[in-house]
Design a protein around this motif. Structure first.
Motif, PDB file in Angstrom:
ATOM      1  N   PRO A  76      18.382  -1.461  -1.779  1.00 15.75           N
ATOM      2  CA  PRO A  76      17.772  -1.058  -0.245  1.00 15.75           C
ATOM      3  C   PRO A  76      16.937  -0.600  -0.094  1.00 15.75           C
ATOM      4  O   PRO A  76      15.743  -0.577  -1.075  1.00 15.75           O
ATOM      5  N   TYR A  77      15.691  -0.937   1.481  1.00 18.79           N
ATOM      6  CA  TYR A  77      14.326  -0.619   1.154  1.00 18.79           C
ATOM      7  C   TYR A  77      13.993   0.832   2.299  1.00 18.79           C
ATOM      8  O   TYR A  77      14.933   1.569   1.993  1.00 18.79           O
ATOM      9  N   GLY A  78      13.094   0.390   2.244  1.00 16.36           N
ATOM     10  CA  GLY A  78      12.823   2.076   3.342  1.00 16.36           C
ATOM     11  C   GLY A  78      11.631   2.785   2.971  1.00 16.36           C
ATOM     12  O   GLY A  78      11.250   2.825   1.554  1.00 16.36           O
ATOM     13  N   GLU A 207      14.185  -8.330   6.181  1.00 16.11           N
ATOM     14  CA  GLU A 207      15.086  -7.051   6.662  1.00 16.11           C
ATOM     15  C   GLU A 207      14.306  -6.335   5.792  1.00 16.11           C
ATOM     16  O   GLU A 207      14.174  -4.846   6.328  1.00 16.11           O
ATOM     17  N   THR A 211      13.077  -2.875   8.236  1.00 11.87           N
ATOM     18  CA  THR A 211      13.884  -1.459   7.975  1.00 11.87           C
ATOM     19  C   THR A 211      12.852  -0.908   7.705  1.00 11.87           C
ATOM     20  O   THR A 211      12.485   0.227   8.409  1.00 11.87           O
ATOM     21  N   ASP A 212      11.985  -1.615   7.391  1.00 15.17           N
ATOM     22  CA  ASP A 212      10.195  -0.105   7.176  1.00 15.17           C
ATOM     23  C   ASP A 212       9.708   0.085   8.011  1.00 15.17           C
ATOM     24  O   ASP A 212       9.212   1.612   8.470  1.00 15.17           O
ATOM     25  N   GLN A 215      11.420   2.556   9.916  1.00 10.96           N
ATOM     26  CA  GLN A 215      11.468   4.071   9.566  1.00 10.96           C
ATOM     27  C   GLN A 215       9.523   4.870  10.329  1.00 10.96           C
ATOM     28  O   GLN A 215       9.167   5.800   9.870  1.00 10.96           O
TER      29      GLN A 215
END
Length: 300
Positions: A76-78, A207, A211-212, A215
């Protein structure tokens, strides 16, 4: 001034090997600074800062997962994942009490790394990022990302017939006027390309970017990090915006309204810079390099 080219090494993280760039100091005893790039950038975004450091510190800059040399590192990213990856780089280098810098999204990651790994990071330098504001009523996350990032986001769905075509695409960006454009900027942008002519594309994993980006705009933990820092920070803010518009992301009034702790976060304006030139232009990079050296060698 001699043009400095980095060496590369790999750091194992969950999901693969992170590619990390390093510009070594002239003196092996000089301090090391860890530097984190923005949302669709890569480690070479710090090339102009390395040039301005002129060997007075070692600069280490990973390609964050989902970008450039770290494109193949799985999600997962973030932002929390990037913060933990940054700590893994510090572990690999056996660094404690480090100075960590971040530009744009990287500033949120730097602040979050300091919060998630207290004691590992001694000081942070935040370059035009890390302070969040609520989205205006009725503005969606996708609309906000498109409005803020503009061409940087649009290119993710595009293909380019040649490297020259990609260069021409970026030369039309309002923030990259001739005063900013350098060979180091060009190498940074070209590092993003994958594939072969006539089908070149951005290395950024969509993605990861979405995702980033979501956030940066909406994540409560990331927004709170700059208010919970366990170490001192300096925030350098650009006068102009991401598209070189007169209003930047921040100004003195906005930062005051954000309620930053003045005992913990020092804010400094970078007149005459926009969101990109504050890091990628020679003048902005010189200011950033000076801050990094000051933080790496604090008075007293």
């Amino acid at each position: 001034m001699t043009d400095r080219h980095p060496e590369e090494f790999a750091v194992a993280v969950p999901g693969g090997d992170l590619t990390v760039l390093r510009w070594p100091a002239t003196d092996p005893a000089a301090p090391t600074v860890l530097a984190l790039h923005g949302i669709t950038a890569n480690g070479l975004a710090w090339g102009e800062v390395a040039e301005q450091l002129a060997g007075r510190a070692t600069l280490v800059a990973p390609d964050l997962r989902g970008r450039a040399g770290s494109r193949a590192v799985a999600g997962p990213y973030g932002l929390a994942r990037h913060a933990d990856d940054a700590a893994a780089v510090l572990d690999h280098l056996e660094l404690d009490g480090a100075v960590v810098a971040g530009h744009s999204m990287g500033a949120w990651v730097a602040a979050l790394a300091a919060v998630r790994h207290p004691g590992r990071i001694r000081r942070v330098v935040l370059v035009d990022g890390a302070v969040s504001f609520p989205l205006p009523p009725g503005v969606t996350e996708d609309d906000a990302l498109a409005a803020v990032l503009g061409p940087a986001l649009a290119r993710l769905t595009m293909s380019f017939p040649s490297r020259d075509a990609y260069r021409d695409f970026w030369r039309q960006h309002p923030a990259f006027h001739d005063a900013v454009w350098t060979d180091r900027l060009d190498r940074h942008l070209q590092r993003d390309l994958v594939g072969s002519e006539p089908e070149l594309r951005s290395s950024c994993v969509e993605e990861a970017i979405h995702t980033d980006g979501a956030q940066v705009l909406l994540d409560a933990e990331a927004a709170a990090a700059v208010h919970r820092l366990p170490c001192p920070a300096t925030l350098l803010w650009a006068e102009r915006g991401l598209l070189d518009q007169p209003q930047g992301m921040y100004d003195a009034a906005r930062l005051t309204a954000a309620g930053l702790d003045p005992e913990r976060v020092t804010t400094i304006a970078a007149p005459g810079t926009n969101h990109y030139s504050v890091l990628l232009g020679a003048g902005g990079a010189r200011t950033v390099a000076g801050l990094l050296l000051a933080e790496a060698h604090p008075a007293g």
